[in-house]
Design a protein around this motif. Structure first.
Motif, PDB file in Angstrom:
ATOM      1  N   ALA A  60      53.560  11.049 -27.885  1.00 60.23           N
ATOM      2  CA  ALA A  60      52.155  11.223 -28.250  1.00 60.23           C
ATOM      3  C   ALA A  60      51.553   9.866 -28.581  1.00 60.23           C
ATOM      4  N   VAL A  61      50.302   9.685 -28.197  1.00 59.55           N
ATOM      5  CA  VAL A  61      49.579   8.454 -28.513  1.00 59.55           C
ATOM      6  C   VAL A  61      48.278   8.812 -29.206  1.00 59.55           C
ATOM      7  N   LEU A  62      48.039   8.161 -30.337  1.00 62.12           N
ATOM      8  CA  LEU A  62      46.775   8.315 -31.059  1.00 62.12           C
ATOM      9  C   LEU A  62      45.910   7.093 -30.785  1.00 62.12           C
ATOM     10  N   CYS A  63      44.664   7.341 -30.447  1.00 63.27           N
ATOM     11  CA  CYS A  63      43.697   6.261 -30.229  1.00 63.27           C
ATOM     12  C   CYS A  63      42.441   6.649 -30.999  1.00 63.27           C
ATOM     13  N   HIS A  64      42.435   6.330 -32.282  1.00 64.38           N
ATOM     14  CA  HIS A  64      41.375   6.780 -33.185  1.00 64.38           C
ATOM     15  C   HIS A  64      40.536   5.596 -33.668  1.00 64.38           C
ATOM     16  N   GLY A  65      39.239   5.652 -33.418  1.00 66.46           N
ATOM     17  CA  GLY A  65      38.353   4.597 -33.893  1.00 66.46           C
ATOM     18  C   GLY A  65      38.608   3.260 -33.232  1.00 66.46           C
ATOM     19  N   VAL A  66      39.012   3.284 -31.978  1.00 62.18           N
ATOM     20  CA  VAL A  66      39.353   2.062 -31.243  1.00 62.18           C
ATOM     21  C   VAL A  66      38.349   1.757 -30.130  1.00 62.18           C
ATOM     22  N   LEU A  67      38.005   2.765 -29.338  1.00 64.38           N
ATOM     23  CA  LEU A  67      37.193   2.537 -28.145  1.00 64.38           C
ATOM     24  C   LEU A  67      35.806   1.985 -28.454  1.00 64.38           C
ATOM     25  N   GLU A  68      35.312   2.252 -29.665  1.00 66.37           N
ATOM     26  CA  GLU A  68      34.002   1.740 -30.051  1.00 66.37           C
ATOM     27  C   GLU A  68      33.973   0.212 -30.078  1.00 66.37           C
ATOM     28  N   TYR A  69      35.149  -0.397 -30.258  1.00 62.54           N
ATOM     29  CA  TYR A  69      35.204  -1.832 -30.540  1.00 62.54           C
ATOM     30  C   TYR A  69      35.840  -2.673 -29.438  1.00 62.54           C
ATOM     31  N   VAL A  70      36.295  -2.065 -28.358  1.00 66.15           N
ATOM     32  CA  VAL A  70      36.921  -2.838 -27.285  1.00 66.15           C
ATOM     33  C   VAL A  70      35.930  -3.071 -26.155  1.00 66.15           C
ATOM     34  N   ASP A  71      36.130  -4.167 -25.445  1.00 65.10           N
ATOM     35  CA  ASP A  71      35.204  -4.522 -24.362  1.00 65.10           C
ATOM     36  C   ASP A  71      35.338  -3.590 -23.162  1.00 65.10           C
ATOM     37  N   GLU A  72      36.535  -3.071 -22.948  1.00 68.65           N
ATOM     38  CA  GLU A  72      36.795  -2.219 -21.783  1.00 68.65           C
ATOM     39  C   GLU A  72      37.415  -0.896 -22.241  1.00 68.65           C
TER      40      GLU A  72
ATOM     41  N   GLY B 149      20.188  -0.501 -33.260  1.00 68.21           N
ATOM     42  CA  GLY B 149      19.538  -1.785 -33.504  1.00 68.21           C
ATOM     43  C   GLY B 149      20.556  -2.881 -33.736  1.00 68.21           C
ATOM     44  N   GLU B 150      20.052  -4.086 -33.973  1.00 62.58           N
ATOM     45  CA  GLU B 150      20.947  -5.228 -34.148  1.00 62.58           C
ATOM     46  C   GLU B 150      21.813  -5.095 -35.395  1.00 62.58           C
ATOM     47  N   GLY B 151      21.338  -4.375 -36.388  1.00 64.39           N
ATOM     48  CA  GLY B 151      22.109  -4.186 -37.608  1.00 64.39           C
ATOM     49  C   GLY B 151      23.134  -3.077 -37.539  1.00 64.39           C
ATOM     50  N   ASP B 152      23.222  -2.411 -36.419  1.00 65.11           N
ATOM     51  CA  ASP B 152      24.169  -1.304 -36.256  1.00 65.11           C
ATOM     52  C   ASP B 152      25.598  -1.844 -36.282  1.00 65.11           C
ATOM     53  N   PRO B 153      26.440  -1.366 -37.191  1.00 65.74           N
ATOM     54  CA  PRO B 153      27.810  -1.885 -37.278  1.00 65.74           C
ATOM     55  C   PRO B 153      28.757  -1.350 -36.202  1.00 65.74           C
ATOM     56  N   VAL B 154      28.323  -0.338 -35.465  1.00 61.78           N
ATOM     57  CA  VAL B 154      29.178   0.261 -34.430  1.00 61.78           C
ATOM     58  C   VAL B 154      28.746  -0.255 -33.064  1.00 61.78           C
ATOM     59  N   PRO B 155      29.614  -0.950 -32.345  1.00 60.54           N
ATOM     60  CA  PRO B 155      29.237  -1.534 -31.059  1.00 60.54           C
ATOM     61  C   PRO B 155      28.979  -0.527 -29.941  1.00 60.54           C
ATOM     62  N   ARG B 156      29.573   0.657 -30.039  1.00 61.92           N
ATOM     63  CA  ARG B 156      29.464   1.604 -28.922  1.00 61.92           C
ATOM     64  C   ARG B 156      29.707   3.023 -29.413  1.00 61.92           C
ATOM     65  N   ARG B 157      28.938   3.959 -28.870  1.00 61.06           N
ATOM     66  CA  ARG B 157      29.145   5.385 -29.159  1.00 61.06           C
ATOM     67  C   ARG B 157      29.224   6.159 -27.847  1.00 61.06           C
ATOM     68  N   PHE B 158      29.717   7.386 -27.942  1.00 57.69           N
ATOM     69  CA  PHE B 158      29.993   8.161 -26.744  1.00 57.69           C
ATOM     70  C   PHE B 158      29.459   9.583 -26.871  1.00 57.69           C
TER      71      PHE B 158
ATOM     72  N   THR C  83      29.341  13.448 -35.827  1.00 58.25           N
ATOM     73  CA  THR C  83      29.475  12.014 -36.097  1.00 58.25           C
ATOM     74  C   THR C  83      30.577  11.408 -35.259  1.00 58.25           C
ATOM     75  N   GLN C  84      31.648  12.172 -35.051  1.00 62.82           N
ATOM     76  CA  GLN C  84      32.745  11.730 -34.209  1.00 62.82           C
ATOM     77  C   GLN C  84      33.117  12.832 -33.225  1.00 62.82           C
ATOM     78  N   LEU C  85      33.768  12.418 -32.148  1.00 65.45           N
ATOM     79  CA  LEU C  85      34.230  13.362 -31.139  1.00 65.45           C
ATOM     80  C   LEU C  85      35.718  13.159 -30.920  1.00 65.45           C
ATOM     81  N   HIS C  86      36.425  14.271 -30.803  1.00 69.18           N
ATOM     82  CA  HIS C  86      37.868  14.217 -30.597  1.00 69.18           C
ATOM     83  C   HIS C  86      38.215  14.907 -29.293  1.00 69.18           C
ATOM     84  N   VAL C  87      38.969  14.206 -28.450  1.00 68.56           N
ATOM     85  CA  VAL C  87      39.441  14.773 -27.184  1.00 68.56           C
ATOM     86  C   VAL C  87      40.962  14.755 -27.196  1.00 68.56           C
ATOM     87  N   LEU C  88      41.551  15.902 -26.922  1.00 65.28           N
ATOM     88  CA  LEU C  88      43.000  16.012 -26.794  1.00 65.28           C
ATOM     89  C   LEU C  88      43.331  16.118 -25.314  1.00 65.28           C
ATOM     90  N   GLY C  89      44.127  15.183 -24.829  1.00 64.41           N
ATOM     91  CA  GLY C  89      44.525  15.183 -23.433  1.00 64.41           C
ATOM     92  C   GLY C  89      46.017  15.414 -23.290  1.00 64.41           C
TER      93      GLY C  89
END
Length: 252
Positions: free
Chosen positions: A106-118, A171-180, A242-248
């Motif tokens: 099992a792999v957990l990827c929690h709160g990561v994709l918002e901050y990576v370039d790819e 906006g520019e002050g948003d601390p989260v780089p990306r949402r889905f 606020t958050q979305l969880h996908v189980l694959g």
């Protein structure tokens, strides 16, 4: 809600933990092994790693922060699971510099994709770390929850900005780089070669309810936890979570 604390902070993790625990239980039955190998990318101080280790699983946490890994080590020791939790400095885009491919159930990827370039590369790496028939737990910031929160706070221009911005930022002050959106996350998982087992909305109400109400009303936390659990699987609420969880689940 087993193996989870009951304070208000548990509202942020309870739904995901229950889904994850059930997925781990299924993996135990499918593999015939009581102890699974779990990888927690971006696992930080062990919010999920330590409870998973308490279930008897071996957990490797990959995180770029030395301070977080130090806190993880201390937390695991205090919980009596130091022998089942290993912290490694690294990140998901360089994942195979620090862990092996195809080495985890099992792999957990929690709160990561918002901050990576790819993000797509991050998901592909997470999937490649899995053994055949492994499970992926993916948690990321939801677009709709941010739009709703800004609007309810009276920041209507920022709410509209988040709604129309390709990255979902208000906006520019948003601390989260990306949402889905739920569809975007599901597509990332599907494109990486996994079947979508479940999609959940997380913190649908918890971030909107006044804290004083939850903290002072008897039974409020428990009732809100039950409401969150009931709403999590309803697609109508995914768009405001606020958050979305996908189980694959990995295709054989």
């Amino acid at each position: 809600m087993s193996d989870q604390p009951r304070p208000r902070a548990s509202l942020r993790t309870a739904v995901v933990w229950e889904v994850l625990k059930e997925a781990l239980d299924r993996q135990v039955k499918a593999t015939g092994r009581d102890a699974l190998d779990v990888l927690d990318t971006g696992g930080g101080t062990g919010n999920f790693a330590v409870p998973a280790a308490r279930l008897g699983h071996r957990v490797t946490v990959v995180d770029p922060s030395p301070n977080a890994l130090f806190a993880l080590e201390r937390r695991a020791a205090e919980a009596g699971v130091a022998d089942r939790v290993r912290g490694v400095q690294g990140d998901i885009l360089g994942l195979f510099d620090v862990v092996e491919r195809h080495g985890f159930d099992a792999v957990l990827c929690h709160g990561v994709l918002e901050y990576v370039d790819e993000p797509a590369e991050g998901v592909r790496n997470a999937v490649e770390a899995l053994r055949p028939s492994g499970a992926l737990s993916l948690l990321a910031a939801g677009l709709g929850g941010a739009v709703l929160a800004r609007a309810l706070a009276g920041h209507f221009t920022e709410a509209r900005q988040a709604l129309t911005d390709p990255a979902g930022r208000w906006g520019e002050g948003d601390p989260v780089p990306r949402r889905f959106t739920a569809d975007q996350l599901s597509d990332l998982v599907s494109d990486a070669g996994m079947e979508i087992a479940a999609v959940h909305g997380v913190r649908v109400f918890a971030d909107l309810v006044p804290g004083v109400l939850v903290d002072t009303e008897p039974g409020a936390v428990e009732a809100l936890l039950k409401l969150e659990a009931a709403a999590a699987e309803q697609p109508a609420f995914h768009s405001v979570a606020t958050q979305l969880h996908v189980l694959g689940e990995k295709r054989r």
